[in-house]
Motif scaffolding. Sequence first.
Motif, PDB file in Angstrom:
ATOM      1  N   VAL A  39      69.216   1.282  12.231  1.00 54.13           N
ATOM      2  CA  VAL A  39      68.484   0.729  13.501  1.00 54.13           C
ATOM      3  C   VAL A  39      68.418  -0.878  13.896  1.00 54.13           C
ATOM      4  O   VAL A  39      68.309  -1.139  14.961  1.00 54.13           O
ATOM      5  N   TRP A  40      68.939  -1.692  12.731  1.00 53.04           N
ATOM      6  CA  TRP A  40      68.645  -3.302  12.878  1.00 53.04           C
ATOM      7  C   TRP A  40      70.228  -3.798  13.067  1.00 53.04           C
ATOM      8  O   TRP A  40      70.337  -4.784  13.065  1.00 53.04           O
ATOM      9  N   ILE A  82      62.236 -10.712  10.432  1.00 55.16           N
ATOM     10  CA  ILE A  82      61.704 -10.076  11.652  1.00 55.16           C
ATOM     11  C   ILE A  82      61.666  -8.611  11.903  1.00 55.16           C
ATOM     12  O   ILE A  82      60.932  -8.264  12.562  1.00 55.16           O
ATOM     13  N   ARG A  83      62.708  -8.308  11.166  1.00 59.28           N
ATOM     14  CA  ARG A  83      62.633  -6.960  11.205  1.00 59.28           C
ATOM     15  C   ARG A  83      61.432  -5.822  10.749  1.00 59.28           C
ATOM     16  O   ARG A  83      61.255  -4.978  11.165  1.00 59.28           O
ATOM     17  N   LEU A  92      57.475  -7.637  23.287  1.00 56.90           N
ATOM     18  CA  LEU A  92      58.519  -6.865  23.392  1.00 56.90           C
ATOM     19  C   LEU A  92      58.527  -6.008  22.034  1.00 56.90           C
ATOM     20  O   LEU A  92      58.775  -6.632  21.100  1.00 56.90           O
ATOM     21  N   ALA A  93      58.749  -4.671  22.196  1.00 51.95           N
ATOM     22  CA  ALA A  93      58.950  -3.900  20.901  1.00 51.95           C
ATOM     23  C   ALA A  93      60.185  -4.474  20.252  1.00 51.95           C
ATOM     24  O   ALA A  93      61.075  -4.535  20.846  1.00 51.95           O
ATOM     25  N   ASN A  94      59.989  -4.655  18.720  1.00 54.62           N
ATOM     26  CA  ASN A  94      61.011  -5.317  18.300  1.00 54.62           C
ATOM     27  C   ASN A  94      62.149  -4.067  18.043  1.00 54.62           C
ATOM     28  O   ASN A  94      62.300  -3.181  17.413  1.00 54.62           O
ATOM     29  N   ALA A 130      72.307 -10.619  15.234  1.00 52.94           N
ATOM     30  CA  ALA A 130      72.794  -9.947  14.096  1.00 52.94           C
ATOM     31  C   ALA A 130      72.599 -11.047  12.759  1.00 52.94           C
ATOM     32  O   ALA A 130      72.096 -10.507  11.751  1.00 52.94           O
ATOM     33  N   TYR A 131      72.465 -12.168  13.053  1.00 51.16           N
ATOM     34  CA  TYR A 131      72.025 -13.121  11.797  1.00 51.16           C
ATOM     35  C   TYR A 131      70.402 -12.689  11.466  1.00 51.16           C
ATOM     36  O   TYR A 131      70.229 -12.491  10.321  1.00 51.16           O
ATOM     37  N   LEU A 132      69.674 -12.867  12.641  1.00 52.79           N
ATOM     38  CA  LEU A 132      68.103 -12.873  12.274  1.00 52.79           C
ATOM     39  C   LEU A 132      67.714 -11.590  11.638  1.00 52.79           C
ATOM     40  O   LEU A 132      66.792 -11.287  10.723  1.00 52.79           O
TER      41      LEU A 132
END
Length: 135
Positions: A39-40, A82-83, A92-94, A130-132
């Motif tokens: 998902v991430w 943050i995820r 904004l929906a994450n 990608a990093y966050l």
Amino acid sequence: MRKGTEWGIGTTALLVIGIIMAAGYFALPQIMQKGEDPVWAVPEGNPQHGAGAIIRYGCFSCHEIAGIRKATGRVGPKLHDIREQMYIGGVLANSPDNMAKWVRNPRRFSPETAMPDLGVMDQDVLDIAAYLYKH
Ligand code: HEC
């Protein structure tokens, strides 16, 4: 003699069960490790390049970001984990797509936010996302 054998089998069975449970206990955190959850995932983004982009665009001056020593800014929120958060910027929906949108033009989604539109280039947006999500 017979009793001894039964006892031996019982102990062996317990030992085997114990080893399986211990293996599960130690393996689980690896399976759940950050970055594994599709998902991430931001497959087009390179998190190592993302760290560089976070420095180049000055994100660090306003945000505390895990793994980037310079990133101690407290103008905006901390970006650790943050995820785990439901919304980005409260609007904004994450999701990786929305993260890219936010980083590109936060003011389009939240006109009064203190976060400026920084003119982040497309590949840098993906690398930063990608990093966050990995940290
Ligand atoms: C001038 C300070 C400033 C800079 C520079 C800045 N931000 Fe922000 N950022 C903020 C503020 C303030 C917020 C809170 C916005 C809101 O909730 O309205 C924010 C919010 C965010 C959020 C959402 C956080 C949350 O908890 O919802 C992310 C993600 C983010 N910024 C990433 C970045 C990235 C990536 C960069 C660099 C490209 C960057 N920011 C540069 C000030 C800044």
